[in-house]
Scaffold this active site. Structure first.
Site, PDB file in Angstrom:
ATOM      1  N   SER A 274      -1.916 -12.011  -7.012  1.00 61.53           N
ATOM      2  CA  SER A 274      -1.991 -12.207  -5.496  1.00 61.53           C
ATOM      3  C   SER A 274      -2.922 -13.991  -5.226  1.00 61.53           C
ATOM      4  CB  SER A 274      -2.877 -11.542  -5.768  1.00 61.53           C
ATOM      5  OG  SER A 274      -4.118 -11.336  -5.704  1.00 61.53           O
TER       6      SER A 274
ATOM      7  N   ASP B  17       2.595 -12.622  -5.468  1.00 59.07           N
ATOM      8  CA  ASP B  17       2.327 -11.410  -5.420  1.00 59.07           C
ATOM      9  C   ASP B  17       2.139 -11.681  -3.653  1.00 59.07           C
ATOM     10  OD1 ASP B  17       2.464  -8.576  -4.496  1.00 59.07           O
ATOM     11  OD2 ASP B  17       1.296  -8.143  -5.057  1.00 59.07           O
TER      12      ASP B  17
ATOM     13  N   ASP C 267       4.785 -12.491   2.335  1.00 57.63           N
ATOM     14  CA  ASP C 267       5.201 -11.565   3.113  1.00 57.63           C
ATOM     15  C   ASP C 267       4.534 -11.625   4.142  1.00 57.63           C
ATOM     16  OD1 ASP C 267       4.043  -9.222   4.190  1.00 57.63           O
ATOM     17  OD2 ASP C 267       2.411  -8.332   3.249  1.00 57.63           O
TER      18      ASP C 267
ATOM     19  N   HIS D 166       6.312  -1.684  -2.824  1.00 59.18           N
ATOM     20  CA  HIS D 166       4.680  -2.175  -3.464  1.00 59.18           C
ATOM     21  C   HIS D 166       4.551  -0.689  -2.788  1.00 59.18           C
ATOM     22  CE1 HIS D 166       4.828  -5.768  -2.186  1.00 59.18           C
ATOM     23  NE2 HIS D 166       6.111  -6.252  -2.946  1.00 59.18           N
ATOM     24  N   GLY D 167       2.999  -0.838  -3.302  1.00 51.02           N
ATOM     25  CA  GLY D 167       2.270   0.019  -3.406  1.00 51.02           C
ATOM     26  C   GLY D 167       2.687   1.635  -4.270  1.00 51.02           C
ATOM     27  N   SER D 168       3.107   1.287  -5.455  1.00 52.07           N
ATOM     28  CA  SER D 168       3.972   2.046  -6.568  1.00 52.07           C
ATOM     29  C   SER D 168       3.384   2.758  -7.141  1.00 52.07           C
ATOM     30  CB  SER D 168       5.424   1.698  -6.823  1.00 52.07           C
ATOM     31  OG  SER D 168       6.257   1.585  -5.368  1.00 52.07           O
TER      32      SER D 168
ATOM     33  N   ASN E  45       6.143  -2.444  -7.977  1.00 48.88           N
ATOM     34  CA  ASN E  45       4.901  -3.117  -7.618  1.00 48.88           C
ATOM     35  C   ASN E  45       3.280  -1.988  -8.346  1.00 48.88           C
ATOM     36  OD1 ASN E  45       6.175  -5.024  -6.635  1.00 48.88           O
ATOM     37  ND2 ASN E  45       4.843  -5.869  -5.512  1.00 48.88           N
TER      38      ASN E  45
ATOM     39  N   ASP F 104      -0.456  -2.017  -9.995  1.00 47.57           N
ATOM     40  CA  ASP F 104      -1.605  -2.944  -9.753  1.00 47.57           C
ATOM     41  C   ASP F 104      -2.536  -1.408  -9.686  1.00 47.57           C
ATOM     42  OD1 ASP F 104      -3.586  -4.257  -9.872  1.00 47.57           O
ATOM     43  OD2 ASP F 104      -3.371  -4.977  -7.913  1.00 47.57           O
ATOM     44  N   THR F 105      -3.212  -0.640  -8.922  1.00 52.35           N
ATOM     45  CA  THR F 105      -4.133   0.371  -9.085  1.00 52.35           C
ATOM     46  C   THR F 105      -4.001   1.017 -10.340  1.00 52.35           C
ATOM     47  OG1 THR F 105      -3.672   1.042  -6.608  1.00 52.35           O
ATOM     48  CG2 THR F 105      -4.593   2.181  -7.845  1.00 52.35           C
TER      49      THR F 105
HETATM   50  P1  13P Z   1      -0.380  -0.141  -5.733  1.00 57.46           P
HETATM   51  O1  13P Z   1      -2.072  -0.681  -5.373  1.00 57.46           O
HETATM   52  O2  13P Z   1      -0.131   1.139  -5.651  1.00 57.46           O
HETATM   53  O3  13P Z   1      -0.830   0.082  -7.738  1.00 57.46           O
HETATM   54  O4  13P Z   1       0.981  -1.426  -5.630  1.00 57.46           O
HETATM   55  C1  13P Z   1       0.243  -2.635  -6.321  1.00 57.46           C
HETATM   56  C2  13P Z   1       0.886  -3.613  -4.763  1.00 57.46           C
HETATM   57  O5  13P Z   1       2.106  -3.484  -4.608  1.00 57.46           O
HETATM   58  C3  13P Z   1       1.303  -5.092  -5.141  1.00 57.46           C
HETATM   59  O6  13P Z   1       1.883  -6.160  -4.462  1.00 57.46           O
HETATM   60  O1  G3H Z   2      -0.911  -6.238  -3.099  1.00 63.90           O
HETATM   61  C1  G3H Z   2      -1.685  -5.734  -3.769  1.00 63.90           C
HETATM   62  C2  G3H Z   2      -2.407  -6.234  -5.196  1.00 63.90           C
HETATM   63  O2  G3H Z   2      -3.453  -4.856  -5.110  1.00 63.90           O
HETATM   64  C3  G3H Z   2      -2.835  -6.954  -5.533  1.00 63.90           C
HETATM   65  O3  G3H Z   2      -4.260  -7.301  -4.926  1.00 63.90           O
HETATM   66  O4  G3H Z   2      -5.154  -8.744  -3.845  1.00 63.90           O
HETATM   67  O5  G3H Z   2      -6.141  -7.468  -4.693  1.00 63.90           O
HETATM   68  O6  G3H Z   2      -5.242  -9.169  -6.183  1.00 63.90           O
HETATM   69  P1  G3H Z   2      -5.389  -8.291  -5.233  1.00 63.90           P
HETATM   70 ZN    ZN Z   3       2.083  -5.115  -2.504  1.00 59.76          ZN
END
Ligand code: 13P
Ligand code: G3H
Ligand code: ZN
Length: 349
Positions: A50, A83, A105, A223-225, A266, A268-269
């Protein structure tokens, strides 16, 4: 192996009927965790950063680490992706650094918070596509707006506030020529996506399926997966964390998406939770420790386990050796001669 075009990686995934996890990185341990998982499961992989990650790690440190990952793992195709790029300039700087893919985006204005108009989104995304494709770099766009806020990025609110309109998705794909399209189907960034296990009233898989039918050549992106599994939440809370009860996106819904055109997922969490849980555990159980390696090693292992599991669940496992990388220059030729066009009017012929 040199870094590969994300377009090639996603085209191969479409041929093989699988999805590819795109995992966020900020530091060496996260990159190592992904590569350990990719090596173990023989998976092609998308590593993404990101704007916040690029700032945190500093571009050059981050990019050299990715180069090291590619050099140390010659058998693994790796795409390096920006990202949530918020502007043409962000995407341009990622391309100039050597990223093989960018997300513009344009669903939000460049402040990364305010939803933009459709026309603004088309305009900035098309500008990025022109610049990127000339250089063989893949572009992901976004239509509709995700919920939640991560590190200051995001419109906030619920994932249901700006669900993607399929007609707009088709017009957007036609006018921009993006390779991949992120759509809003009710998910949000971060840990707090749903207050109970999501059903069709809050997670709109039907919209995703409708969009895929109309855009068969555009790779869809979820995203947000993160699935925000209860066991990871429990570890964080057991060792002093304070997470509220929450639900993520069930893996079986992602798998339904993969059967319907989702090629990039995607996450991350889930990795953040795994890392934090592992670090908390060490510090809680052995408060006398102070060597960072004592907690960074278990943290890296915990992230590796999550990534390897997702690689298996998304179906990318076992596919690292399926293809040889096509050079970025060859990919650029494909955009120029039209053979890589995803525009629906071309795709439907
Ligand atoms: P999460 O927060 O669900 O992991 O999504 C990550 C994401 O979409 C990064 O672009
Ligand atoms: O889009 C969200 C990703 O989880 C990246 O998060 O912007 O905190 O690095 P961040
Ligand atoms: Zn995202």
């Amino acid at each position: 192996m040199p870094l590969v075009s994300m377009r090639q990686l996603l085209d191969e995934a479409a041929k093989g009927g699988y999805g590819v996890g795109a995992f966020n990185v900020n530091d060496m341990e996260q990159i190592q965790a992904i590569m350990m998982a990719a090596k173990e499961t023989k998976s092609p992989v998308i590593v993404q950063a990101s704007r916040g990650a690029r700032q945190f790690a500093e571009d050059l440190y981050l990019f050299r680490l990715i180069e090291a990952a590619a050099e140390l793992n010659p058998e693994i195709p790796i795409a390096m992706h920006q990202d949530h790029g918020n502007s043409f300039e962000t995407c341009k700087s990622a391309i100039e650094l050597g990223f093989t893919s960018v997300m513009m985006d344009g669903s939000l204005k460049s402040d990364g918070k305010t939803p933009s108009t459709f026309e603004e989104n088309v305009e900035v995304t098309r500008k990025v596509v022109d610049f990127a494709h000339e250089r063989g770099v893949t572009v992901e766009g976004e239509i509709g707006v995700l919920g939640g806020v991560e590190d200051g990025h995001g419109a906030g609110g619920s994932g249901l506030d700006h669900i993607t309109d399929p007609d707009q998705a088709v017009e957007f794909a036609e006018r921009t020529g993006v390779d991949a399209l992120a759509i809003a189907i009710g998910t949000s960034h971060g840990a707090y996506k749903f207050t109970k296990k999501p059903d069709g009233s809050v997670l709109k898989m039907d919209i995703l399926i409708a969009i895929h039918k109309r855009l068969p050549k555009t790779h869809l992106v979820m995203h947000g997966s993160s699935s925000v599994p209860k066991d990871l939440q429990d570890i964080v809370n057991k060792y002093g964390g304070k997470l509220k009860e929450t639900w993520g996106v069930p893996v079986e819904e992602i798998q339904l998406g993969i059967r319907n055109g989702v090629r990039k997922i995607n996450v991350d969490t889930d990795n953040r939770l795994a890392i934090t849980g592992a670090i908390r555990k060490v510090l809680w159980e052995t408060p006398e420790k102070f060597d960072p390696r004592d907690y960074l090693k278990p943290a890296r292992e915990a992230m590796k386990a999550v990534v390897a599991l997702r690689m298996t669940q998304f179906g990318q496992a076992g596919h690292a050796g399926d293809y040889k990388p096509v050079s970025i220059e060859e990919i650029a030729k494909g955009y120029k001669d039209g053979s890589l066009s995803t525009r629906p009017l071309v795709a439907s012929k």
